[in-house]
Write a protein that holds these residues in place. Structure first.
Motif, PDB file in Angstrom:
ATOM      1  N   TYR A   1      13.058 -13.015 -10.551  1.00  0.00           N
ATOM      2  CA  TYR A   1      13.424 -12.888  -9.137  1.00  0.00           C
ATOM      3  C   TYR A   1      12.698 -11.775  -8.383  1.00  0.00           C
ATOM      4  O   TYR A   1      12.492 -11.852  -7.170  1.00  0.00           O
ATOM      5  N   GLY A   2      12.320 -10.710  -9.064  1.00  0.00           N
ATOM      6  CA  GLY A   2      11.636  -9.603  -8.355  1.00  0.00           C
ATOM      7  C   GLY A   2      12.610  -8.773  -7.531  1.00  0.00           C
ATOM      8  O   GLY A   2      13.696  -8.458  -7.981  1.00  0.00           O
TER       9      GLY A   2
ATOM     10  N   TRP B   1      24.873   5.964  -0.589  1.00  0.00           N
ATOM     11  CA  TRP B   1      25.620   5.402   0.540  1.00  0.00           C
ATOM     12  C   TRP B   1      25.584   3.868   0.507  1.00  0.00           C
ATOM     13  O   TRP B   1      26.331   3.187   1.202  1.00  0.00           O
ATOM     14  N   GLY B   2      24.657   3.333  -0.305  1.00  0.00           N
ATOM     15  CA  GLY B   2      24.529   1.878  -0.419  1.00  0.00           C
ATOM     16  C   GLY B   2      23.364   1.308   0.368  1.00  0.00           C
ATOM     17  O   GLY B   2      23.194   0.090   0.437  1.00  0.00           O
ATOM     18  N   SER B   3      22.563   2.182   0.965  1.00  0.00           N
ATOM     19  CA  SER B   3      21.395   1.702   1.714  1.00  0.00           C
ATOM     20  C   SER B   3      20.239   1.414   0.760  1.00  0.00           C
ATOM     21  O   SER B   3      19.980   2.216  -0.143  1.00  0.00           O
ATOM     22  N   VAL B   4      19.553   0.317   1.005  1.00  0.00           N
ATOM     23  CA  VAL B   4      18.329   0.027   0.248  1.00  0.00           C
ATOM     24  C   VAL B   4      17.228   0.876   0.872  1.00  0.00           C
ATOM     25  O   VAL B   4      16.832   0.640   2.007  1.00  0.00           O
ATOM     26  N   ILE B   5      16.764   1.902   0.145  1.00  0.00           N
ATOM     27  CA  ILE B   5      15.790   2.824   0.739  1.00  0.00           C
ATOM     28  C   ILE B   5      14.352   2.503   0.335  1.00  0.00           C
ATOM     29  O   ILE B   5      13.416   3.067   0.888  1.00  0.00           O
ATOM     30  N   ALA B   6      14.178   1.604  -0.635  1.00  0.00           N
ATOM     31  CA  ALA B   6      12.823   1.156  -0.983  1.00  0.00           C
ATOM     32  C   ALA B   6      12.933  -0.201  -1.656  1.00  0.00           C
ATOM     33  O   ALA B   6      13.913  -0.471  -2.366  1.00  0.00           O
ATOM     34  N   GLN B   7      11.957  -1.034  -1.403  1.00  0.00           N
ATOM     35  CA  GLN B   7      11.938  -2.348  -2.055  1.00  0.00           C
ATOM     36  C   GLN B   7      10.490  -2.800  -2.213  1.00  0.00           C
ATOM     37  O   GLN B   7       9.692  -2.629  -1.292  1.00  0.00           O
ATOM     38  N   CYS B   8      10.160  -3.357  -3.390  1.00  0.00           N
ATOM     39  CA  CYS B   8       8.788  -3.832  -3.605  1.00  0.00           C
ATOM     40  C   CYS B   8       8.529  -5.081  -2.783  1.00  0.00           C
ATOM     41  O   CYS B   8       9.428  -5.886  -2.550  1.00  0.00           O
ATOM     42  N   GLN B   9       7.289  -5.229  -2.379  1.00  0.00           N
ATOM     43  CA  GLN B   9       6.915  -6.482  -1.740  1.00  0.00           C
ATOM     44  C   GLN B   9       6.697  -7.539  -2.815  1.00  0.00           C
ATOM     45  O   GLN B   9       6.812  -7.258  -4.006  1.00  0.00           O
ATOM     46  N   GLU B  10       6.408  -8.765  -2.412  1.00  0.00           N
ATOM     47  CA  GLU B  10       6.152  -9.849  -3.358  1.00  0.00           C
ATOM     48  C   GLU B  10       5.063  -9.458  -4.357  1.00  0.00           C
ATOM     49  O   GLU B  10       4.104  -8.782  -3.983  1.00  0.00           O
ATOM     50  N   GLY B  11       5.189  -9.893  -5.574  1.00  0.00           N
ATOM     51  CA  GLY B  11       4.135  -9.687  -6.569  1.00  0.00           C
ATOM     52  C   GLY B  11       4.204  -8.337  -7.258  1.00  0.00           C
ATOM     53  O   GLY B  11       5.164  -7.577  -7.105  1.00  0.00           O
TER      54      GLY B  11
END
Ligand SMILES: O=C(O)CNC(=O)[C@H](CS)NC(=O)CCC(=O)C(=O)O
Length: 341
Positions: A279-280, A288-298
């Motif tokens: 799924y990636g 606090w529950g905030s998404v502070i970083a997320q990888c892009q596709e791949g």
């Protein structure tokens, strides 16, 4: 590399004009010299600055597509680790099955190694070379009972910048899941369950609690780790697309909110072999529950700064651990307040 680092020309221009001299110099060293080897120095520099209150420790999450080809996987993970170290990350997180994903049970068992094998030696020397801590999120380990059981462990290793093995957590909740016509996993067919949760480990970014993938579904474990002092929970993973698209982010954010910990989740992405896609969506969630970083596709990296003062403030403002009604929950009643550092 250089183009990637200078992402915003306007920002670059403004920084050039307005930054006071020492900052300007620091910024130039960090970004305009892409081949400058930042080994142990930036981590130390960041840690020192963090102590002085000006800079917070930076962590990096690697997203990869492991295949049955061990050599290719090592090459890919190693280049991401080097890149993260150059950007000044203190701790670099790799996903479950960073070493390989076998296309069937036999191949998985065949490719597995003892802990002290080539794979470990390689990453220990890479940790030394780059001066970083490494969370190796799910190593297929032939343990001491390999001969008698014919099964391996799913083992999460934490290495310090000397390449020393500081902690090894063996996955305790095995993923035996059958969704008719969509998902079929029977991890227990080739894996022994671990027998214990490992105490969180102090790193320059905070106290790291080790878990793996399917463990994410068991809030008891994250509470136990938080109660034992964890400030950062790690869930290196290889989620399926079916379950990931429905549950992944919700579970990660819930674990972060409940435990008031940072949650770091390096993940497998894309096509691992003919019959498997992951799924990636590797991400870092704050307390606090905030998404502070997320990888892009791949394949790639994402980064976040860890702010333990922020974590402490949230724990003070919403003191859930001291509001817990341990008299009401039966088996989980023994949970106490987290140990604070
Ligand atoms: O076997 C390997 O080589 C790597 N390990 C895995 O892929 C593991 C066990 S099969 N996968 C999961 O735990 C997925 C969990 C999941 O998708 C969920 O909880 O929804």
């Amino acid at each position: 590399m250089l183009r990637k680092l200078i992402q915003n020309p306007l920002q670059t221009f403004l920084k050039g004009i307005f930054l006071p001299r020492p900052w300007k110099q620091f910024w130039q060293i960090k970004t305009l010299t892409p081949d400058h080897r930042l080994s142990a120095a930036p981590c130390g520099f960041r840690a020192m600055s963090a102590a002085a209150g000006s800079l917070k420790p930076l962590i990096a999450v690697c997203q990869v597509t492991s295949t049955p080809n061990r050599d290719q996987n090592v090459e890919c993970c190693s280049s991401l680790i080097r890149e993260a170290a150059q950007r000044g990350a203190c701790v670099v997180f790799l996903p479950e099955a960073f070493d390989f994903i076998g296309s069937n049970t036999e191949e998985t068992l065949h490719l597995a190694e003892p802990l002290e094998g080539d794979c470990f030696q390689h990453y220990a020397s890479l940790a030394r070379e780059c001066g970083v801590w490494l969370s190796l999120g799910g190593f297929h380990e032939r343990g001491s009972n390999w001969e008698s059981t014919g099964r391996i462990y799913n083992c999460h290793l934490l290495l310090d910048p000397k390449g020393t093995l500081v902690a090894a957590y063996r996955k305790t909740h095995l993923c035996d899941v059958e969704l008719e016509g969509r998902v079929s996993m029977k991890e227990s067919a080739f894996t022994n369950p671990g027998s214990e949760i490992v105490s969180p480990v102090s790193t320059p970014a905070g106290k790291v609690g080790l878990a793996i993938c399917y463990d994410l579904r068991f809030p008891e474990m994250s509470l136990a780790l938080a109660q034992d002092g964890a400030e950062i929970l790690t869930y290196p993973s290889a989620f399926t697309v079916t379950t990931g698209s429905a549950h992944w982010e919700v579970l990660l954010r819930a674990r972060a909110i409940e435990t008031q910990c940072y949650v770091v989740a390096a993940a497998q992405t894309g096509k691992n072999h003919e019959r498997r896609t992951s799924y990636g969506h590797s991400m870092i969630v704050d307390p606090w529950g905030s998404v502070i970083a997320q990888c892009q596709e791949g394949t790639g990296l994402c980064y976040a700064e860890i702010d333990l003062a922020y974590l402490r403030r949230i724990r003070q403002e919403i003191p859930v651990f001291s509001h817990r009604r341990t008299d009401l929950y039966g088996q989980v009643a023994s949970l106490k307040s987290p140990t604070t550092s």
